[in-house]
Design a protein around this motif. Structure first.
Motif, PDB file in Angstrom:
ATOM      1  N   ALA A  58       0.823  -1.205   0.000  1.00  0.00           N
ATOM      2  CA  ALA A  58       0.000   0.000   0.000  1.00  0.00           C
ATOM      3  C   ALA A  58       0.863   1.263   0.000  1.00  0.00           C
ATOM      4  O   ALA A  58       0.434   2.325  -0.476  1.00  0.00           O
ATOM      5  CB  ALA A  58      -0.931  -0.001   1.211  1.00  0.00           C
ATOM      6  N   GLN A  59       2.099   1.168   0.532  1.00  0.00           N
ATOM      7  CA  GLN A  59       2.997   2.322   0.560  1.00  0.00           C
ATOM      8  C   GLN A  59       3.820   2.456  -0.716  1.00  0.00           C
ATOM      9  O   GLN A  59       4.551   3.442  -0.876  1.00  0.00           O
ATOM     10  CB  GLN A  59       3.949   2.208   1.755  1.00  0.00           C
ATOM     11  N   ALA A  60       3.723   1.487  -1.627  1.00  0.00           N
ATOM     12  CA  ALA A  60       4.551   1.502  -2.838  1.00  0.00           C
ATOM     13  C   ALA A  60       4.355   2.767  -3.668  1.00  0.00           C
ATOM     14  O   ALA A  60       5.342   3.368  -4.114  1.00  0.00           O
ATOM     15  CB  ALA A  60       4.273   0.255  -3.675  1.00  0.00           C
ATOM     16  N   PRO A  61       3.126   3.243  -3.928  1.00  0.00           N
ATOM     17  CA  PRO A  61       2.985   4.473  -4.725  1.00  0.00           C
ATOM     18  C   PRO A  61       3.684   5.670  -4.092  1.00  0.00           C
ATOM     19  O   PRO A  61       4.304   6.473  -4.786  1.00  0.00           O
ATOM     20  CB  PRO A  61       1.464   4.668  -4.799  1.00  0.00           C
ATOM     21  N   GLN A  65       6.845   7.716  -5.686  1.00  0.00           N
ATOM     22  CA  GLN A  65       6.784   9.167  -5.889  1.00  0.00           C
ATOM     23  C   GLN A  65       7.992   9.848  -5.265  1.00  0.00           C
ATOM     24  O   GLN A  65       8.609  10.734  -5.872  1.00  0.00           O
ATOM     25  CB  GLN A  65       5.487   9.721  -5.290  1.00  0.00           C
ATOM     26  N   ARG A  66       8.350   9.458  -4.045  1.00  0.00           N
ATOM     27  CA  ARG A  66       9.501  10.053  -3.377  1.00  0.00           C
ATOM     28  C   ARG A  66      10.786   9.729  -4.136  1.00  0.00           C
ATOM     29  O   ARG A  66      11.673  10.582  -4.263  1.00  0.00           O
ATOM     30  CB  ARG A  66       9.594   9.540  -1.942  1.00  0.00           C
ATOM     31  N   ALA A  68      11.085   9.207  -7.343  1.00  0.00           N
ATOM     32  CA  ALA A  68      11.111  10.046  -8.545  1.00  0.00           C
ATOM     33  C   ALA A  68      11.525  11.468  -8.205  1.00  0.00           C
ATOM     34  O   ALA A  68      12.279  12.110  -8.952  1.00  0.00           O
ATOM     35  CB  ALA A  68       9.735  10.031  -9.217  1.00  0.00           C
ATOM     36  N   GLU A  69      11.070  11.991  -7.062  1.00  0.00           N
ATOM     37  CA  GLU A  69      11.456  13.348  -6.660  1.00  0.00           C
ATOM     38  C   GLU A  69      12.949  13.426  -6.370  1.00  0.00           C
ATOM     39  O   GLU A  69      13.623  14.384  -6.776  1.00  0.00           O
ATOM     40  CB  GLU A  69      10.646  13.767  -5.428  1.00  0.00           C
ATOM     41  N   VAL A  70      13.482  12.419  -5.648  1.00  0.00           N
ATOM     42  CA  VAL A  70      14.909  12.412  -5.330  1.00  0.00           C
ATOM     43  C   VAL A  70      15.741  12.305  -6.601  1.00  0.00           C
ATOM     44  O   VAL A  70      16.773  12.978  -6.755  1.00  0.00           O
ATOM     45  CB  VAL A  70      15.231  11.258  -4.360  1.00  0.00           C
ATOM     46  N   GLN A  71      15.313  11.446  -7.530  1.00  0.00           N
ATOM     47  CA  GLN A  71      16.052  11.307  -8.791  1.00  0.00           C
ATOM     48  C   GLN A  71      16.021  12.593  -9.603  1.00  0.00           C
ATOM     49  O   GLN A  71      17.002  12.942 -10.266  1.00  0.00           O
ATOM     50  CB  GLN A  71      15.470  10.146  -9.596  1.00  0.00           C
ATOM     51  N   ALA A  72      14.898  13.306  -9.557  1.00  0.00           N
ATOM     52  CA  ALA A  72      14.814  14.575 -10.287  1.00  0.00           C
ATOM     53  C   ALA A  72      15.763  15.603  -9.696  1.00  0.00           C
ATOM     54  O   ALA A  72      16.438  16.344 -10.421  1.00  0.00           O
ATOM     55  CB  ALA A  72      13.371  15.097 -10.257  1.00  0.00           C
ATOM     56  N   VAL A  73      15.845  15.660  -8.355  1.00  0.00           N
ATOM     57  CA  VAL A  73      16.775  16.593  -7.711  1.00  0.00           C
ATOM     58  C   VAL A  73      18.218  16.219  -8.040  1.00  0.00           C
ATOM     59  O   VAL A  73      19.055  17.077  -8.334  1.00  0.00           O
ATOM     60  CB  VAL A  73      16.548  16.601  -6.186  1.00  0.00           C
TER      61      VAL A  73
END
Length: 209
Positions: A58-61, A65-66, A68-73
């Motif tokens: 249930a925590q996978a999404p 998301q987190r 993806a945010e870290v990779q973008a930074v």
């Protein structure tokens, strides 16, 4: 017919109860009750494990998301060098150093590279790094500009073992670069980290620590 005394009746019932208890302990409990209790424990353990797995799924999404945010930074401010080998990364370090010195002192009038020697790392951890031992001859403003350029650029580079020796000759009174040979004698190690190498399955990557 002669009646059975109450005492004999209770004694017979006690013997019967004892026989039934022994029969249960010998026959029924080890062959039926104990296995059923063990199965109940296993079912309870599997249910708890299933509940933990469901909660993690249930925590996978949110985790994705987190991530993806870290990779973008990380993509906007890369910390690792792009080169895939230590040799290429060392060449990139030297090129970065030459650019920083040239920007700080065009024509190398007041800052010049005296030596730049690649250093081999005796141990490579999870994050391998390339190291260059540097010797410069610079004035104070030029040295500050070079160090600022090296440590504030992208990808991130680091300066270690910095040693600054006082000038042997006095700068000219007019300031600026001073007389030929004047300036600070500086040595330091310049290094950057390469991206960690992911071992392919079956290559024994865990044993290469």
């Amino acid at each position: 017919m002669r009646e059975i005394p109450d005492r004999d009746r209770w004694l017979a019932l006690a013997i019967l109860a004892g026989v039934l208890a022994v029969a249960y302990l010998v026959l029924l409990h080890p062959w039926w009750t104990a296995p059923m209790l063990e199965v109940d424990d296993r079912i309870d353990g599997l249910q708890q494990r299933d509940l933990r797995v469901r909660m993690e799924l249930a925590q996978a999404p949110h985790v994705e998301q987190r991530l993806a945010e870290v990779q973008a930074v990380a993509a906007r401010v890369p910390g690792f060098m792009d080169e895939r080998s230590t040799e290429l990364a060392t060449a990139a370090l030297i090129a970065r150093l030459e650019t920083a010195v040239l920007d700080a002192s065009p024509g190398n009038r007041s800052c010049a590279i005296r030596n730049r020697s690649p250093m081999s790392e005796p141990r490579q951890g999870r994050f391998p790094r390339a190291v260059v031992q540097v010797r410069l001859h610079c004035g104070n403003p030029e040295l500050a500009a070079v160090l600022h350029s090296l440590e504030r650029g992208s990808p991130r580079l680091f300066v270690d073992n910095l040693n600054v020796l006082a000038p042997r000759q006095v700068f000219g009174r007019g300031g600026g670069g001073g007389a030929p040979g004047a300036g600070l004698d500086i040595t330091f190690d310049l290094y950057g980290y390469l991206r960690p190498v992911t071992a392919a399955p079956g290559t024994g990557g865990d044993n290469a620590r």
